[in-house]
Motif scaffolding. Structure first.
Motif, PDB file in Angstrom:
ATOM      1  N   ILE A  85     -42.687  10.832  13.574  1.00 32.67           N
ATOM      2  CA  ILE A  85     -41.301  10.797  13.133  1.00 32.67           C
ATOM      3  C   ILE A  85     -40.211  10.210  14.099  1.00 32.67           C
ATOM      4  CG2 ILE A  85     -39.312  11.968  11.877  1.00 32.67           C
ATOM      5  CD1 ILE A  85     -42.236  11.851  10.476  1.00 32.67           C
ATOM      6  N   PRO A  86     -39.824   9.114  13.881  1.00 38.56           N
ATOM      7  CA  PRO A  86     -38.898   8.681  15.029  1.00 38.56           C
ATOM      8  C   PRO A  86     -37.558   9.495  15.013  1.00 38.56           C
ATOM      9  CG  PRO A  86     -38.982   6.877  13.224  1.00 38.56           C
ATOM     10  CD  PRO A  86     -39.696   8.110  12.832  1.00 38.56           C
ATOM     11  N   ASN A  87     -36.874   9.371  16.247  1.00 39.49           N
ATOM     12  CA  ASN A  87     -35.495  10.179  16.305  1.00 39.49           C
ATOM     13  C   ASN A  87     -34.255   8.940  15.896  1.00 39.49           C
ATOM     14  OD1 ASN A  87     -33.285  11.211  16.989  1.00 39.49           O
ATOM     15  ND2 ASN A  87     -34.063  12.074  19.056  1.00 39.49           N
ATOM     16  N   GLU A  88     -33.957   9.108  14.839  1.00 40.91           N
ATOM     17  CA  GLU A  88     -32.877   8.127  14.249  1.00 40.91           C
ATOM     18  C   GLU A  88     -31.718   8.581  14.969  1.00 40.91           C
ATOM     19  OE1 GLU A  88     -33.670   5.600  12.518  1.00 40.91           O
ATOM     20  OE2 GLU A  88     -35.560   5.952  11.498  1.00 40.91           O
ATOM     21  N   SER A  89     -31.414   9.382  15.505  1.00 40.64           N
ATOM     22  CA  SER A  89     -30.333   9.886  16.352  1.00 40.64           C
ATOM     23  C   SER A  89     -29.945   9.236  17.686  1.00 40.64           C
ATOM     24  CB  SER A  89     -30.137  11.142  16.458  1.00 40.64           C
ATOM     25  OG  SER A  89     -30.496  11.889  15.327  1.00 40.64           O
ATOM     26  N   ILE A  90     -31.114   8.396  18.188  1.00 43.40           N
ATOM     27  CA  ILE A  90     -30.891   7.918  19.611  1.00 43.40           C
ATOM     28  C   ILE A  90     -30.125   6.477  19.707  1.00 43.40           C
ATOM     29  CG2 ILE A  90     -32.605   9.436  20.394  1.00 43.40           C
ATOM     30  CD1 ILE A  90     -34.675   7.097  20.473  1.00 43.40           C
ATOM     31  N   LYS A  91     -29.736   6.092  18.625  1.00 42.20           N
ATOM     32  CA  LYS A  91     -29.347   4.624  18.836  1.00 42.20           C
ATOM     33  C   LYS A  91     -28.263   4.509  17.643  1.00 42.20           C
ATOM     34  CE  LYS A  91     -32.324   3.547  15.144  1.00 42.20           C
ATOM     35  NZ  LYS A  91     -31.935   4.701  14.496  1.00 42.20           N
ATOM     36  N   PRO A  92     -27.293   3.779  18.104  1.00 43.75           N
ATOM     37  CA  PRO A  92     -26.257   3.513  17.242  1.00 43.75           C
ATOM     38  C   PRO A  92     -26.494   2.617  15.881  1.00 43.75           C
ATOM     39  CG  PRO A  92     -25.631   2.019  19.270  1.00 43.75           C
ATOM     40  CD  PRO A  92     -26.965   2.805  19.389  1.00 43.75           C
ATOM     41  N   GLU A  93     -27.435   1.597  16.052  1.00 43.36           N
ATOM     42  CA  GLU A  93     -27.670   0.706  14.978  1.00 43.36           C
ATOM     43  C   GLU A  93     -28.831   0.715  14.509  1.00 43.36           C
ATOM     44  OE1 GLU A  93     -29.620  -0.600  18.370  1.00 43.36           O
ATOM     45  OE2 GLU A  93     -27.460   0.024  18.175  1.00 43.36           O
ATOM     46  N   ASN A 153     -32.131   2.578  -0.593  1.00 43.95           N
ATOM     47  CA  ASN A 153     -31.043   3.564  -1.213  1.00 43.95           C
ATOM     48  C   ASN A 153     -30.399   2.619  -2.247  1.00 43.95           C
ATOM     49  OD1 ASN A 153     -28.776   4.718  -1.703  1.00 43.95           O
ATOM     50  ND2 ASN A 153     -28.451   5.421   0.551  1.00 43.95           N
ATOM     51  N   PRO A 154     -30.265   2.913  -3.703  1.00 44.55           N
ATOM     52  CA  PRO A 154     -29.597   2.438  -4.428  1.00 44.55           C
ATOM     53  C   PRO A 154     -28.106   1.983  -4.341  1.00 44.55           C
ATOM     54  CG  PRO A 154     -30.302   4.234  -5.492  1.00 44.55           C
ATOM     55  CD  PRO A 154     -30.833   4.411  -3.887  1.00 44.55           C
ATOM     56  N   GLU A 155     -27.604   2.773  -3.527  1.00 46.48           N
ATOM     57  CA  GLU A 155     -26.152   2.490  -3.193  1.00 46.48           C
ATOM     58  C   GLU A 155     -25.669   1.434  -2.249  1.00 46.48           C
ATOM     59  OE1 GLU A 155     -24.755   6.670  -2.544  1.00 46.48           O
ATOM     60  OE2 GLU A 155     -25.651   7.149  -4.501  1.00 46.48           O
ATOM     61  N   THR A 156     -26.742   1.568  -1.237  1.00 50.40           N
ATOM     62  CA  THR A 156     -26.309   0.548  -0.105  1.00 50.40           C
ATOM     63  C   THR A 156     -27.423  -0.487  -0.245  1.00 50.40           C
ATOM     64  OG1 THR A 156     -27.852   1.531   1.333  1.00 50.40           O
ATOM     65  CG2 THR A 156     -25.538   2.349   1.268  1.00 50.40           C
ATOM     66  N   GLY A 157     -28.323  -0.521  -0.756  1.00 50.21           N
ATOM     67  CA  GLY A 157     -29.437  -1.487  -0.745  1.00 50.21           C
ATOM     68  C   GLY A 157     -30.140  -1.419   0.448  1.00 50.21           C
ATOM     69  N   GLN A 158     -29.805  -0.484   1.317  1.00 49.17           N
ATOM     70  CA  GLN A 158     -30.669  -0.397   2.645  1.00 49.17           C
ATOM     71  C   GLN A 158     -31.681   0.573   2.523  1.00 49.17           C
ATOM     72  OE1 GLN A 158     -29.724  -2.045   5.473  1.00 49.17           O
ATOM     73  NE2 GLN A 158     -28.580  -3.131   3.995  1.00 49.17           N
ATOM     74  N   PRO A 159     -32.936   0.445   3.329  1.00 49.37           N
ATOM     75  CA  PRO A 159     -33.935   1.510   3.595  1.00 49.37           C
ATOM     76  C   PRO A 159     -33.566   2.742   3.489  1.00 49.37           C
ATOM     77  CG  PRO A 159     -34.340  -0.478   4.727  1.00 49.37           C
ATOM     78  CD  PRO A 159     -32.930  -0.612   4.269  1.00 49.37           C
ATOM     79  N   ILE A 160     -34.206   3.588   3.006  1.00 56.91           N
ATOM     80  CA  ILE A 160     -33.976   5.090   3.223  1.00 56.91           C
ATOM     81  C   ILE A 160     -35.092   5.586   4.245  1.00 56.91           C
ATOM     82  CG2 ILE A 160     -34.095   7.521   2.352  1.00 56.91           C
ATOM     83  CD1 ILE A 160     -33.680   6.230  -0.341  1.00 56.91           C
ATOM     84  N   THR A 161     -34.644   6.137   5.541  1.00 58.31           N
ATOM     85  CA  THR A 161     -35.250   6.325   6.596  1.00 58.31           C
ATOM     86  C   THR A 161     -36.227   7.487   6.214  1.00 58.31           C
ATOM     87  OG1 THR A 161     -33.804   8.198   7.358  1.00 58.31           O
ATOM     88  CG2 THR A 161     -33.481   5.820   8.328  1.00 58.31           C
ATOM     89  N   THR A 162     -37.443   7.467   6.920  1.00 57.75           N
ATOM     90  CA  THR A 162     -38.463   8.599   6.699  1.00 57.75           C
ATOM     91  C   THR A 162     -37.904   9.682   7.094  1.00 57.75           C
ATOM     92  OG1 THR A 162     -40.370   6.600   7.322  1.00 57.75           O
ATOM     93  CG2 THR A 162     -40.868   8.998   7.413  1.00 57.75           C
ATOM     94  N   SER A 163     -37.056  10.024   8.307  1.00 59.24           N
ATOM     95  CA  SER A 163     -36.628  11.311   8.425  1.00 59.24           C
ATOM     96  C   SER A 163     -35.635  11.824   7.275  1.00 59.24           C
ATOM     97  CB  SER A 163     -36.113  11.285   9.769  1.00 59.24           C
ATOM     98  OG  SER A 163     -35.081  10.281   9.907  1.00 59.24           O
ATOM     99  N   GLU A 164     -34.892  10.790   6.714  1.00 64.35           N
ATOM    100  CA  GLU A 164     -34.071  11.445   5.702  1.00 64.35           C
ATOM    101  C   GLU A 164     -34.772  11.595   4.190  1.00 64.35           C
ATOM    102  OE1 GLU A 164     -30.797   8.821   4.583  1.00 64.35           O
ATOM    103  OE2 GLU A 164     -30.435   9.741   2.804  1.00 64.35           O
ATOM    104  N   TRP A 165     -36.120  10.927   3.885  1.00 60.71           N
ATOM    105  CA  TRP A 165     -36.777  11.640   3.025  1.00 60.71           C
ATOM    106  C   TRP A 165     -37.289  12.808   3.269  1.00 60.71           C
ATOM    107  CZ3 TRP A 165     -36.680  10.221  -1.621  1.00 60.71           C
ATOM    108  CH2 TRP A 165     -36.664   8.956  -2.136  1.00 60.71           C
ATOM    109  N   ILE A 166     -37.703  13.202   4.613  1.00 61.20           N
ATOM    110  CA  ILE A 166     -38.281  14.654   4.730  1.00 61.20           C
ATOM    111  C   ILE A 166     -37.199  15.501   4.788  1.00 61.20           C
ATOM    112  CG2 ILE A 166     -39.146  15.829   6.903  1.00 61.20           C
ATOM    113  CD1 ILE A 166     -40.666  13.634   7.870  1.00 61.20           C
ATOM    114  N   ASP A 167     -35.926  15.207   5.190  1.00 63.44           N
ATOM    115  CA  ASP A 167     -34.737  16.283   4.782  1.00 63.44           C
ATOM    116  C   ASP A 167     -34.457  16.414   3.290  1.00 63.44           C
ATOM    117  OD1 ASP A 167     -34.376  16.118   7.358  1.00 63.44           O
ATOM    118  OD2 ASP A 167     -32.620  14.723   7.361  1.00 63.44           O
ATOM    119  N   ARG A 168     -34.737  15.323   2.517  1.00 71.43           N
ATOM    120  CA  ARG A 168     -34.382  15.639   1.200  1.00 71.43           C
ATOM    121  C   ARG A 168     -35.597  16.424   0.325  1.00 71.43           C
ATOM    122  NH1 ARG A 168     -32.464   9.871  -1.586  1.00 71.43           N
ATOM    123  NH2 ARG A 168     -31.043   9.205   0.119  1.00 71.43           N
ATOM    124  N   LEU A 169     -36.773  15.957   0.616  1.00 75.88           N
ATOM    125  CA  LEU A 169     -38.079  16.606   0.036  1.00 75.88           C
ATOM    126  C   LEU A 169     -38.781  17.919   0.514  1.00 75.88           C
ATOM    127  CD1 LEU A 169     -39.743  13.115  -0.673  1.00 75.88           C
ATOM    128  CD2 LEU A 169     -38.415  14.571  -2.189  1.00 75.88           C
TER     129      LEU A 169
END
Ligand code: SF4
Ligand code: SF4
Ligand code: SF4
Length: 356
Positions: free
Chosen positions: A104-112, A121-137
């Motif tokens: 699991i990469p650390n998505e908090s260590i970079k701004p972009e 993500n249906p709202e943004t059309g952008q990928p849902i990060t792996t860590s976000e899926w873990i938070d959700r599921l």
């Protein structure tokens, strides 16, 4: 059916009339998919036996695994592979086991940007990060299983340097994390996993889910104890050579490999005992040094690979000294027992020592 009979005998609904236990598989950590590929070689039990629920008493399962699923597509919607993960998040499939492959990469260590993602993500059309899926599921899962050393402890991506801040699932969720069913994160390390180690663990959890098995026993690094309790050395075909102080200096030798880089004496892994596929293979058995791929300290603490481990020098020197004495004594015994007793002969004399 035998499954129904067995279930009835256990006082449980049969696999036929049960709603399935879903397996949601995310292979979008930092991963090479090697664990998914390795699992296709499982035989005890095989992935087919799990997916088709043919083992007696095994609940019906629905496997949502990128490697074999005929559904595809990264966008939310019916008949789309990723929809099952949204269903899991919405609580529409319960229970489910969440399997995570890759670190699991650390998505908090970079701004972009993002390091890795899974579906859009249906709202943004952008990928849902792996860590976000873990938070959700993870909060909705019956159990979370980390497959492979990347997912369990960070593995190769988390070695010194580590620009993505990669880590294992327990580093991400917390080592004391437990599922809503009270099950700690289950770690099945290996780079890749030994196939049967994983299929057996999955089956154990499925039996536990229907009340046919007690809480899965795990050690302090969250590994199933019955699989990771012994060292490579304790199960190695070459251990006899080690004990007699006979060491290989080249890779074409049947002798012990410690002097050319084997870490087996301190590594928890059952591969030499179990073999790799259907009982065949197992790193040092077939000439490969153990590079400790199941261990939390892998790879940094075992590099450079192919150098003699520091502890190996002392123990192999001791074993070489007493081994040469033992070998000489064994040679004497071996010569004696390699011949028949002297009373096995023709003639009119009984020379066995028997007296009337
Ligand atoms: Fe690949 Fe090894 Fe990582 Fe599994 S643990 S994803 S096999 S690098
Ligand atoms: Fe132990 Fe490795 Fe030698 Fe096997 S090859 S006996 S595991 S040191
Ligand atoms: Fe990994 Fe060593 Fe086990 Fe082989 S024997 S799978 S290198 S830990």
């Amino acid at each position: 059916s035998s499954v129904a009979d067995q279930a009835a005998a256990n006082g449980k609904p049969s696999a036929e009339d049960e709603s399935p236990i879903h397996i949601l598989w995310i292979n979008a950590g930092l991963s090479c998919d090697g664990d998914s590929v390795s699992l296709t070689a499982a035989t005890q039990p095989s992935i087919e036996e799990i997916a088709l629920s043919v083992l007696p008493g095994l609940p019906k399962v629905a496997v949502h695994w990128p490697l074999i699923d005929f559904e595809c597509g990264p966008v939310q919607g019916a008949d789309n592979f990723i929809e099952w993960f949204f269903k899991g998040e919405r609580g529409e499939i319960d229970p489910f086991v969440l399997v995570i492959e890759g670190s699991i990469p650390n998505e908090s260590i970079k701004p972009e940007g993002y390091w890795c993602g899974f579906g859009d993500n249906p709202e943004t059309g952008q990928p849902i990060t792996t860590s976000e899926w873990i938070d959700r599921l993870a909060p909705k899962a019956l159990a979370v299983v980390a497959i492979g050393t990347c997912a369990t402890y960070g593995g190769i991506h988390a070695m010194a340097g580590n620009p993505t801040g990669a880590m294992g699932v327990p580093d991400y969720l917390g080592w004391d994390w437990t599922s809503k069913a009270g099950i700690p994160i289950v770690c099945v390390p290996g780079c890749p996993i030994q196939p049967d180690n994983f299929s057996e663990t999955l089956v154990y959890l499925l039996y536990q889910a229907v009340g046919s098995a007690p809480m899965i026993p795990l050690d302090d690094q969250l590994r199933p104890t019955w699989l990771f309790g012994a060292t490579v050395h304790e199960g190695c075909d070459r251990a006899g050579y080690y004990e007699q102080g006979q060491f290989a200096t080249t890779y074409d030798s049947p002798k012990c490999l410690v002097k050319i880089g084997c870490w087996g004496p301190v590594v928890k892994c059952n591969v030499p005992k179990r073999g790799w596929m259907d009982g065949i293979g197992g790193c040092p058995n077939v000439g490969g040094i153990c590079i400790a791929c199941t261990m939390p300290g892998f790879p940094d603490k075992f590099m450079p690979f192919m150098d003699e481990p520091p502890g190996g020098k002392i123990s192999s020197t001791a074993s070489a000294a007493y081994g040469s004495v033992i070998r000489r004594l064994r040679d004497i015994t071996a010569k004696t027992v390699d011949h028949e007793p002297k009373w096995r002969h023709r003639g009119d004399q009984l020379t066995t020592g028997y007296r009337k």
